[in-house]
Scaffold this active site. Structure first.
Site, PDB file in Angstrom:
ATOM      1  N   LYS A 165      -8.716 -80.099   3.142  1.00 30.33           N
ATOM      2  CA  LYS A 165      -7.960 -81.319   2.300  1.00 30.33           C
ATOM      3  C   LYS A 165      -8.965 -82.172   1.918  1.00 30.33           C
ATOM      4  CE  LYS A 165      -4.019 -84.259   2.161  1.00 30.33           C
ATOM      5  NZ  LYS A 165      -2.478 -84.167   2.386  1.00 30.33           N
ATOM      6  N   ARG A 169       7.208 -87.440   7.314  1.00 30.86           N
ATOM      7  CA  ARG A 169       7.393 -88.773   7.262  1.00 30.86           C
ATOM      8  C   ARG A 169       8.425 -89.632   7.163  1.00 30.86           C
ATOM      9  NH1 ARG A 169       3.056 -89.592   2.182  1.00 30.86           N
ATOM     10  NH2 ARG A 169       1.777 -87.897   2.884  1.00 30.86           N
ATOM     11  N   GLU A 203       4.361 -78.479  -0.059  1.00 29.56           N
ATOM     12  CA  GLU A 203       4.308 -79.183   1.499  1.00 29.56           C
ATOM     13  C   GLU A 203       5.212 -80.058   1.659  1.00 29.56           C
ATOM     14  OE1 GLU A 203       0.434 -81.051   1.441  1.00 29.56           O
ATOM     15  OE2 GLU A 203       1.019 -82.680   2.831  1.00 29.56           O
TER      16      GLU A 203
HETATM   17  C1  3PG Z   1      -0.310 -87.851   0.370  1.00 32.97           C
HETATM   18  O1  3PG Z   1       0.939 -88.371   0.209  1.00 32.97           O
HETATM   19  O2  3PG Z   1      -0.592 -86.956   1.066  1.00 32.97           O
HETATM   20  C2  3PG Z   1      -1.159 -87.931  -0.695  1.00 32.97           C
HETATM   21  O3  3PG Z   1      -1.313 -89.486  -0.719  1.00 32.97           O
HETATM   22  C3  3PG Z   1      -0.646 -87.745  -2.244  1.00 32.97           C
HETATM   23  O4  3PG Z   1      -1.133 -88.487  -2.898  1.00 32.97           O
HETATM   24  P1  3PG Z   1      -0.733 -88.801  -4.338  1.00 32.97           P
HETATM   25  O5  3PG Z   1       0.557 -89.445  -3.975  1.00 32.97           O
HETATM   26  O6  3PG Z   1      -1.629 -89.524  -4.930  1.00 32.97           O
HETATM   27  O7  3PG Z   1      -0.359 -87.498  -5.012  1.00 32.97           O
END
Ligand code: 3PG
Length: 207
Positions: A127, A43, A39
């Site tokens: 999710k 961002r 994924e």
């Molecule tokens: C994201 O960025 O979608 C989630 O917050 C990922 O979470 P993590 O950094 O705790 O794996």
């Protein structure tokens, strides 16, 4: 849902890329470590370019788009070559845009009411985000009986340490997490570290 989510491993790396040049070697490193889905989050400005590069150049990697929070994102990510999309949440506009783009979509939920609403839109793979803050494995256990037809992709606070506990839950289809592609490894282009992390997760998920 669809076969698109039947990946080799049940681990979905959540990637925050700052340069599109890193997309292909990053995806190749994950693939070498046994992970065949990724994924790439929307961002940074390079996200669509990164998705397009992986889609065009990394055979065997199923690339999706994450952090899809605006209806107009669906057309863009589908056009870039994303084969699926995830969002931290769900709104009626997002559901409508996902249908229009004909792209498999995993919406985000955190509460029972949000699960019920997502199910009304036809989504049965959700999710759970942010999973740790929502209650983690205990929350998933509590949701299993009232929402027996729903499967989850917990994301947020998942790591190699608790991966097994999450995957053991019958209502967990797969997990998502950023621990496989740490920001410092991406920045220093340390692909061998990503291969190692992916191998470790694949071994836990497969064992
Ligand atoms: C994201 O960025 O979608 C989630 O917050 C990922 O979470 P993590 O950094 O705790 O794996």
């Amino acid at each position: 849902m669809t076969d698109i989510f039947e990946f080799k491993t049940r681990v979905m790396p959540v990637v925050v890329l700052e340069d599109a040049e890193s997309a292909v070697p990053m995806a190749e490193a994950l693939l070498e470590g046994g992970i065949d889905a990724v994924e790439i989050t929307l961002r940074h400005r390079c996200a669509l370019d990164a998705i397009a590069r992986v889609s065009a150049r990394v055979a065997g990697m199923c690339v999706g788009a994450g952090t899809v929070t605006r209806a107009e994102d669906f057309g863009r990510v589908a056009e870039a070559g994303a084969r699926f999309a995830l969002s931290p949440g769900l709104t009626p506009a997002l559901a409508q845009a996902a249908r229009a783009a004909a792209i498999p979509f995993i919406p985000g939920v955190m509460t029972p009411s949000e699960i019920a609403a997502a199910r009304e839109h036809g989504y049965l793979l959700l999710k759970l985000f942010p999973a740790a803050q929502a209650g983690g494995v205990e929350m998933l256990k509590a949701l299993a009986s009232p929402f027996a037809d729903v499967r989850f992709c917990p994301t947020g606070g998942v790591s190699a340490k608790n991966l097994k506990d999450y995957l053991r839950q019958p209502n967990v289809a797969l997990v998502g997490g950023s621990w496989l592609t740490p920001a410092d490894a991406l920045k220093s282009r340390d692909w061998s570290r990503i291969v190692t992390l992916a191998r470790e997760a694949s071994a836990i998920a497969g064992g």
